[in-house]
Enzyme design. Structure first.
Site, short mmCIF file in Angstrom:
data_model
loop_
_atom_site.label_atom_id
_atom_site.label_comp_id
_atom_site.label_asym_id
_atom_site.label_seq_id
_atom_site.Cartn_x
_atom_site.Cartn_y
_atom_site.Cartn_z
N TYR A 45 -14.54 2.21 -6.31
CA TYR A 45 -14.68 1.07 -5.38
C TYR A 45 -15.88 0.18 -5.69
O TYR A 45 -16.07 -0.85 -5.03
CB TYR A 45 -14.77 1.59 -3.94
CG TYR A 45 -13.53 2.35 -3.50
CD1 TYR A 45 -12.31 1.69 -3.39
CD2 TYR A 45 -13.58 3.71 -3.22
CE1 TYR A 45 -11.17 2.38 -3.00
CE2 TYR A 45 -12.44 4.41 -2.83
CZ TYR A 45 -11.23 3.74 -2.73
OH TYR A 45 -10.10 4.41 -2.35
N ARG A 100 -0.53 6.82 -3.33
CA ARG A 100 -1.08 5.49 -3.04
C ARG A 100 -0.17 4.37 -3.54
O ARG A 100 -0.45 3.19 -3.36
CB ARG A 100 -2.45 5.33 -3.71
CG ARG A 100 -3.50 6.25 -3.15
CD ARG A 100 -4.87 5.96 -3.75
NE ARG A 100 -5.72 7.12 -3.64
CZ ARG A 100 -6.45 7.44 -2.57
NH1 ARG A 100 -6.45 6.64 -1.52
NH2 ARG A 100 -7.18 8.53 -2.54
N ASP A 141 4.15 -2.20 12.44
CA ASP A 141 4.77 -2.79 13.64
C ASP A 141 3.82 -3.76 14.35
O ASP A 141 4.27 -4.76 14.92
CB ASP A 141 5.19 -1.68 14.60
CG ASP A 141 6.40 -0.90 14.10
OD1 ASP A 141 6.95 -1.25 13.02
OD2 ASP A 141 6.79 0.08 14.76
N ARG A 146 -3.45 4.82 -9.51
CA ARG A 146 -4.05 6.00 -8.91
C ARG A 146 -2.98 7.04 -8.53
O ARG A 146 -1.87 6.99 -9.03
CB ARG A 146 -4.93 5.56 -7.73
CG ARG A 146 -6.04 4.59 -8.18
CD ARG A 146 -6.93 4.20 -7.05
NE ARG A 146 -7.61 5.35 -6.47
CZ ARG A 146 -8.21 5.34 -5.27
NH1 ARG A 146 -8.21 4.23 -4.55
NH2 ARG A 146 -8.80 6.42 -4.81
N ARG A 202 -19.23 5.41 -1.48
CA ARG A 202 -18.02 6.23 -1.62
C ARG A 202 -17.36 5.96 -2.98
O ARG A 202 -16.99 4.82 -3.27
CB ARG A 202 -17.05 5.84 -0.50
CG ARG A 202 -15.65 6.34 -0.62
CD ARG A 202 -14.74 5.53 0.32
NE ARG A 202 -13.40 6.02 0.34
CZ ARG A 202 -12.36 5.28 0.70
NH1 ARG A 202 -12.52 4.03 1.08
NH2 ARG A 202 -11.16 5.79 0.71
N PRO A 258 -10.11 2.40 7.81
CA PRO A 258 -10.91 3.62 7.73
C PRO A 258 -11.63 3.80 6.40
O PRO A 258 -11.07 3.54 5.34
CB PRO A 258 -9.89 4.75 7.96
CG PRO A 258 -8.56 4.13 7.79
CD PRO A 258 -8.70 2.68 8.12
N ASN A 259 -12.86 4.27 6.52
CA ASN A 259 -13.73 4.65 5.40
C ASN A 259 -14.32 3.47 4.63
O ASN A 259 -15.15 3.67 3.74
CB ASN A 259 -13.01 5.60 4.43
CG ASN A 259 -12.56 6.88 5.14
OD1 ASN A 259 -13.37 7.52 5.79
ND2 ASN A 259 -11.29 7.21 5.05
N ASN A 299 -7.72 -5.03 4.56
CA ASN A 299 -7.71 -3.83 3.73
C ASN A 299 -7.47 -2.64 4.66
O ASN A 299 -8.39 -2.18 5.35
CB ASN A 299 -9.05 -3.66 2.99
CG ASN A 299 -9.00 -2.48 2.03
OD1 ASN A 299 -8.12 -1.62 2.12
ND2 ASN A 299 -9.95 -2.44 1.11
N HIS A 355 -0.75 3.65 3.49
CA HIS A 355 0.29 4.55 2.98
C HIS A 355 0.98 5.36 4.09
O HIS A 355 1.90 6.10 3.81
CB HIS A 355 -0.33 5.50 1.95
CG HIS A 355 -1.28 4.80 1.02
ND1 HIS A 355 -0.85 3.84 0.12
CD2 HIS A 355 -2.64 4.88 0.87
CE1 HIS A 355 -1.91 3.38 -0.54
NE2 HIS A 355 -3.00 3.99 -0.11
N HIS A 402 -6.46 -4.56 -1.55
CA HIS A 402 -7.02 -3.29 -2.01
C HIS A 402 -8.03 -3.56 -3.11
O HIS A 402 -7.75 -4.32 -4.04
CB HIS A 402 -5.91 -2.35 -2.52
CG HIS A 402 -4.88 -2.11 -1.48
ND1 HIS A 402 -5.11 -1.32 -0.38
CD2 HIS A 402 -3.63 -2.62 -1.34
CE1 HIS A 402 -4.04 -1.33 0.39
NE2 HIS A 402 -3.13 -2.11 -0.16
N ILE A 403 -9.17 -2.92 -2.97
CA ILE A 403 -10.23 -3.09 -3.96
C ILE A 403 -9.81 -2.47 -5.29
O ILE A 403 -9.97 -3.06 -6.35
CB ILE A 403 -11.54 -2.46 -3.42
CG1 ILE A 403 -11.99 -3.22 -2.17
CG2 ILE A 403 -12.62 -2.45 -4.50
CD1 ILE A 403 -13.04 -2.47 -1.35
N SER A 404 -9.28 -1.26 -5.21
CA SER A 404 -8.83 -0.55 -6.41
C SER A 404 -7.37 -0.92 -6.70
O SER A 404 -6.67 -1.44 -5.82
CB SER A 404 -8.94 0.96 -6.20
OG SER A 404 -8.06 1.38 -5.16
N ALA A 422 -6.52 3.95 3.89
CA ALA A 422 -5.46 4.96 3.80
C ALA A 422 -4.30 4.70 4.76
O ALA A 422 -3.18 5.19 4.53
CB ALA A 422 -6.05 6.35 4.05
N GLU A 443 -2.63 -8.55 2.37
CA GLU A 443 -3.02 -7.13 2.18
C GLU A 443 -3.93 -7.06 0.96
O GLU A 443 -3.64 -7.64 -0.08
CB GLU A 443 -1.75 -6.31 1.95
CG GLU A 443 -2.00 -4.84 1.68
CD GLU A 443 -0.71 -4.10 1.29
OE1 GLU A 443 0.38 -4.69 1.35
OE2 GLU A 443 -0.83 -2.93 0.89
#
Ligand code: DQA
Length: 148
Positions: free
Chosen positions: A23, A116, A92, A112, A18, A10-11, A79, A85, A105-107, A82, A103
């Site tokens: 990011y 997170r 599952d 943060r 954004r 998402p996002n 990625n 978390h 994550h850009i940030s 959200a 996995e």
């Protein structure tokens, strides 16, 4: 040639506009181009997908788990946004489909907000890349191809 999946939750369709201070300015279309170039270099077929919907993401994880079993796919760079978390359902799905996942994550999520700092999916992933910006996608593709 074998396939690699790059999956974004998402996002991430908002990448480039954004919170650019977190990011960066690169759009998701540019990330796809970058991944395509790296996949070509690594002689992998790239499937690049994004969804804002948990159920759709779960269906794709199942689909590519079957592809891995069939010997057509080496795994996924994911990625989860959200969902990282919150989503036991995605934890599952990865475990149930036995999809090898890096996995991503850009940030740097650990620098943060506290909410997170914990990932519910990490325990069923091969490894995690966090905080290397969009360059992390390229590193994750190389790691999967190298068999990590
Ligand atoms: C993110 C980090 C998450 O905490 C956040 O919800 C995202 C993006 C990252 O790429 O840094 O949507 O996964």
């Amino acid at each position: 040639m074998t396939t690699v999946l790059v999956l974004n939750g998402p996002n991430l369709n908002l990448l480039g506009t954004r919170k650019p201070e977190v990011y960066g300015n690169t759009s998701l279309a540019d990330v796809e181009k970058m991944c395509q170039k790296e996949a070509d270099r690594l002689e992998l077929d790239l499937v690049f997908r994004q969804s804002n919907h948990e159920g759709q993401l779960i269906d794709w994880i199942h689909e590519f788990g079957r592809e891995v079993k069939a010997g057509n796919c080496i795994g996924a760079v994911y990625n989860p946004g959200a969902h990282t978390h919150t989503s036991v359902a995605l934890h599952d799905a990865i475990e149930g489909a036995a999809l090898p996942v890096v996995e991503l994550h850009i940030s740097n999520v650990h620098k943060r907000e506290e909410f997170r700092h914990h990932s519910v999916v990490s325990a069923v992933c091969k490894g995690t890349i966090t905080g290397l910006g969009v360059e992390g996608y390229r590193a994750a593709l190389r790691a999967l191809q190298a068999g990590y």
